[in-house]
Design an enzyme around this catalytic site. Sequence first.
Site, PDB file in Angstrom:
ATOM      1  N   SER A  92       1.056  -1.283   0.022  1.00  0.00           N
ATOM      2  CA  SER A  92       0.045  -0.113   0.037  1.00  0.00           C
ATOM      3  C   SER A  92       0.769   1.349  -0.069  1.00  0.00           C
ATOM      4  O   SER A  92       1.510   1.490   1.210  1.00  0.00           O
ATOM      5  CB  SER A  92      -0.799   0.140   1.509  1.00  0.00           C
ATOM      6  OG  SER A  92      -1.418   1.196   1.284  1.00  0.00           O
ATOM      7  N   LYS A 149      -0.395  -1.031  -4.240  1.00  0.00           N
ATOM      8  CA  LYS A 149      -2.003   0.220  -4.075  1.00  0.00           C
ATOM      9  C   LYS A 149      -1.698   1.216  -3.810  1.00  0.00           C
ATOM     10  O   LYS A 149      -0.899   1.685  -3.304  1.00  0.00           O
ATOM     11  CB  LYS A 149      -3.128  -0.751  -3.149  1.00  0.00           C
ATOM     12  CG  LYS A 149      -4.050   0.312  -1.806  1.00  0.00           C
ATOM     13  CD  LYS A 149      -4.388  -0.907  -1.375  1.00  0.00           C
ATOM     14  CE  LYS A 149      -4.878  -0.023   0.404  1.00  0.00           C
ATOM     15  NZ  LYS A 149      -4.991  -0.697   1.473  1.00  0.00           N
ATOM     16  N   LEU A 150      -2.727   2.121  -4.644  1.00  0.00           N
ATOM     17  CA  LEU A 150      -2.207   3.301  -4.673  1.00  0.00           C
ATOM     18  C   LEU A 150      -3.032   4.477  -3.405  1.00  0.00           C
ATOM     19  O   LEU A 150      -3.962   4.299  -3.982  1.00  0.00           O
ATOM     20  CB  LEU A 150      -2.326   3.728  -5.979  1.00  0.00           C
ATOM     21  CG  LEU A 150      -1.292   4.040  -7.148  1.00  0.00           C
ATOM     22  CD1 LEU A 150      -1.318   5.258  -8.686  1.00  0.00           C
ATOM     23  CD2 LEU A 150       0.307   3.889  -6.518  1.00  0.00           C
ATOM     24  N   LYS A 151      -3.112   5.242  -2.703  1.00  0.00           N
ATOM     25  CA  LYS A 151      -3.596   5.824  -1.875  1.00  0.00           C
ATOM     26  C   LYS A 151      -4.134   6.984  -2.723  1.00  0.00           C
ATOM     27  O   LYS A 151      -3.046   7.236  -2.815  1.00  0.00           O
ATOM     28  CB  LYS A 151      -3.374   6.384  -0.772  1.00  0.00           C
ATOM     29  CG  LYS A 151      -2.800   5.498   0.662  1.00  0.00           C
ATOM     30  CD  LYS A 151      -4.308   4.621   0.959  1.00  0.00           C
ATOM     31  CE  LYS A 151      -4.325   3.728   2.412  1.00  0.00           C
ATOM     32  NZ  LYS A 151      -5.601   3.205   2.112  1.00  0.00           N
ATOM     33  N   ASP A 196      -6.562   2.724  -2.959  1.00  0.00           N
ATOM     34  CA  ASP A 196      -7.680   3.083  -1.826  1.00  0.00           C
ATOM     35  C   ASP A 196      -7.820   4.338  -2.163  1.00  0.00           C
ATOM     36  O   ASP A 196      -6.820   5.788  -1.352  1.00  0.00           O
ATOM     37  CB  ASP A 196      -6.672   2.298  -0.459  1.00  0.00           C
ATOM     38  CG  ASP A 196      -7.988   2.239   0.598  1.00  0.00           C
ATOM     39  OD1 ASP A 196      -8.784   2.900   0.504  1.00  0.00           O
ATOM     40  OD2 ASP A 196      -7.020   1.680   0.868  1.00  0.00           O
ATOM     41  N   ASN A 210     -10.546   5.438   1.050  1.00  0.00           N
ATOM     42  CA  ASN A 210     -10.147   5.782   3.077  1.00  0.00           C
ATOM     43  C   ASN A 210     -11.826   6.487   2.669  1.00  0.00           C
ATOM     44  O   ASN A 210     -11.443   7.571   3.577  1.00  0.00           O
ATOM     45  CB  ASN A 210      -9.225   5.888   3.460  1.00  0.00           C
ATOM     46  CG  ASN A 210      -8.371   4.505   3.717  1.00  0.00           C
ATOM     47  OD1 ASN A 210      -7.253   4.879   3.325  1.00  0.00           O
ATOM     48  ND2 ASN A 210      -8.420   3.465   4.307  1.00  0.00           N
ATOM     49  N   GLU A 238     -11.237   0.847  -3.998  1.00  0.00           N
ATOM     50  CA  GLU A 238     -11.025  -0.169  -2.075  1.00  0.00           C
ATOM     51  C   GLU A 238     -11.853   2.008  -1.592  1.00  0.00           C
ATOM     52  O   GLU A 238     -11.825   2.242  -1.715  1.00  0.00           O
ATOM     53  CB  GLU A 238      -9.697   0.116  -1.561  1.00  0.00           C
ATOM     54  CG  GLU A 238     -10.255  -0.620  -0.423  1.00  0.00           C
ATOM     55  CD  GLU A 238      -9.080  -1.417   0.187  1.00  0.00           C
ATOM     56  OE1 GLU A 238      -8.017  -1.588  -0.120  1.00  0.00           O
ATOM     57  OE2 GLU A 238      -8.576  -1.054   1.260  1.00  0.00           O
ATOM     58  N   ASP A 269     -14.308  -2.191   2.528  1.00  0.00           N
ATOM     59  CA  ASP A 269     -12.884  -2.060   3.677  1.00  0.00           C
ATOM     60  C   ASP A 269     -13.975  -1.555   4.660  1.00  0.00           C
ATOM     61  O   ASP A 269     -14.222  -2.256   5.780  1.00  0.00           O
ATOM     62  CB  ASP A 269     -11.620  -1.486   3.230  1.00  0.00           C
ATOM     63  CG  ASP A 269     -10.459  -0.784   4.310  1.00  0.00           C
ATOM     64  OD1 ASP A 269     -11.232  -1.696   6.001  1.00  0.00           O
ATOM     65  OD2 ASP A 269      -9.940  -0.809   4.153  1.00  0.00           O
ATOM     66  N   LYS A 321     -10.374  -7.279   7.318  1.00  0.00           N
ATOM     67  CA  LYS A 321      -9.294  -7.244   8.232  1.00  0.00           C
ATOM     68  C   LYS A 321      -9.357  -7.737   9.397  1.00  0.00           C
ATOM     69  O   LYS A 321      -9.945  -7.025  10.220  1.00  0.00           O
ATOM     70  CB  LYS A 321      -8.934  -5.504   8.178  1.00  0.00           C
ATOM     71  CG  LYS A 321      -8.136  -4.950   7.393  1.00  0.00           C
ATOM     72  CD  LYS A 321      -8.025  -3.592   7.411  1.00  0.00           C
ATOM     73  CE  LYS A 321      -7.616  -2.385   6.421  1.00  0.00           C
ATOM     74  NZ  LYS A 321      -7.762  -1.079   6.966  1.00  0.00           N
ATOM     75  N   GLY A 359      -4.718  -4.862   6.286  1.00  0.00           N
ATOM     76  CA  GLY A 359      -3.486  -4.249   6.887  1.00  0.00           C
ATOM     77  C   GLY A 359      -3.323  -3.540   7.609  1.00  0.00           C
ATOM     78  O   GLY A 359      -4.211  -2.152   7.400  1.00  0.00           O
TER      79      GLY A 359
END
Length: 370
Positions: free
Chosen positions: A137, A163-165, A191, A193, A216, A241, A265, A293
């Site tokens: 990540s 995985k790119l935020k 992702d 968030n 995500e 997530d 998770k 994670g």
Amino acid sequence: MTLTKISGIELRRIAMPLVAPFRTSFGIETSRDVLLVRVVTPDGEGWAECAAMSEPRYCSEYVDGAQDVLRRFLVPALPKDGVDAAAVGRALEPFTGHRMAKSALESAVLDAQLRATGESFGSYLGAARDRVPCGVSVGIMDSVPELLDAVERYVAEGYVRIKLKIEPGWDIEPVRAVRERFGDELLLQVDANAAYTLVDAQHLAKLDQFGLLLIEQPLANDDLVQHAQLARLLRTPICLDESIESAAHAAAAISLGACSVINVKPARVGGYLEARRIHDVARAHGVPVWCGGMLETGIGRAANVALAALPGFTLPGDTSGSHRYFATDITEPFVLADGHLDVPTGPGLGTEPLPDVLDAVTTSKEWISL
Ligand code: OSB
Ligand code: MG
């Protein structure tokens, strides 16, 4: 096997500086303040790591709060004798929420229980392979060139998926740059968030051109219905997530069409037993899962790698090597070989804290007798 009884619980806090700041749409981490749980029984001890972060941004839990609820409510509610992980789960069930705190307690008991019988986490959970492919990540950076350098290093280390935020203002262009530089073969996902709303659907649809494995958690944690609406507007598969805190949530999300992939998770869902139930529900519906994670030390990582070996974990997880996070891990480090981590085979977690390293990073210790 059930443990004779629990003699007491140690709650230990450690300070673990990260090798580099990790920026997400919800904040920047430079160091992990980790709560470790050690359960002591006449049959031996068990370890676990609480995934709660310093501040309630990823979810409502935070590390001081987790320690408080453990001390005040969860530890005192443990069964007096005949303890095993399933019994711990039932004893904690009357308390709402606090899944990361519950997960740590249940996992420490599971480690003690499995150590006592010599069985590994992987064997107990139903691992179908002896090593797992690893993704990484990658946080939000100040510039695209900096991002490309970071991705290049991870690809060179063997990570099989990136995985790119992302967040508003750091999405289409960084993804385009990584895709152009590393080619169509790179397994790539993003992702958010929870950084977007349904109003951003047309914008997020611009990611469709990059052939991402998934996006995500684009929308808010409690936006299951909106995720289902978004799914109809995007070609990129939606993975949840934050929204999935239980097997019941997973079942609801799948039947609503809110996601076609799930990031499992264990800490977020209250432990490895619930995580396995999510795996089972998803697998029955043909929904792929992967292991997420929380920037864990070797203690949390050992159990996650075991879970990631279950047959329904068909996508690479955020199970990176220790050195992606910490210069010195508190266990023997997890080191990638050919883009994979070996599933530990020793009793329980198959690893434990190195006493000298542990003492050097410890900031406080609390003992609770039962
Ligand atoms: O959303 O998956 C997330 C880290 C902390 C909190 C939330 C998330 C993450 C990561 C990194 O993406 C996962 C890891 O490498 O441990
Ligand atoms: Mg995530």
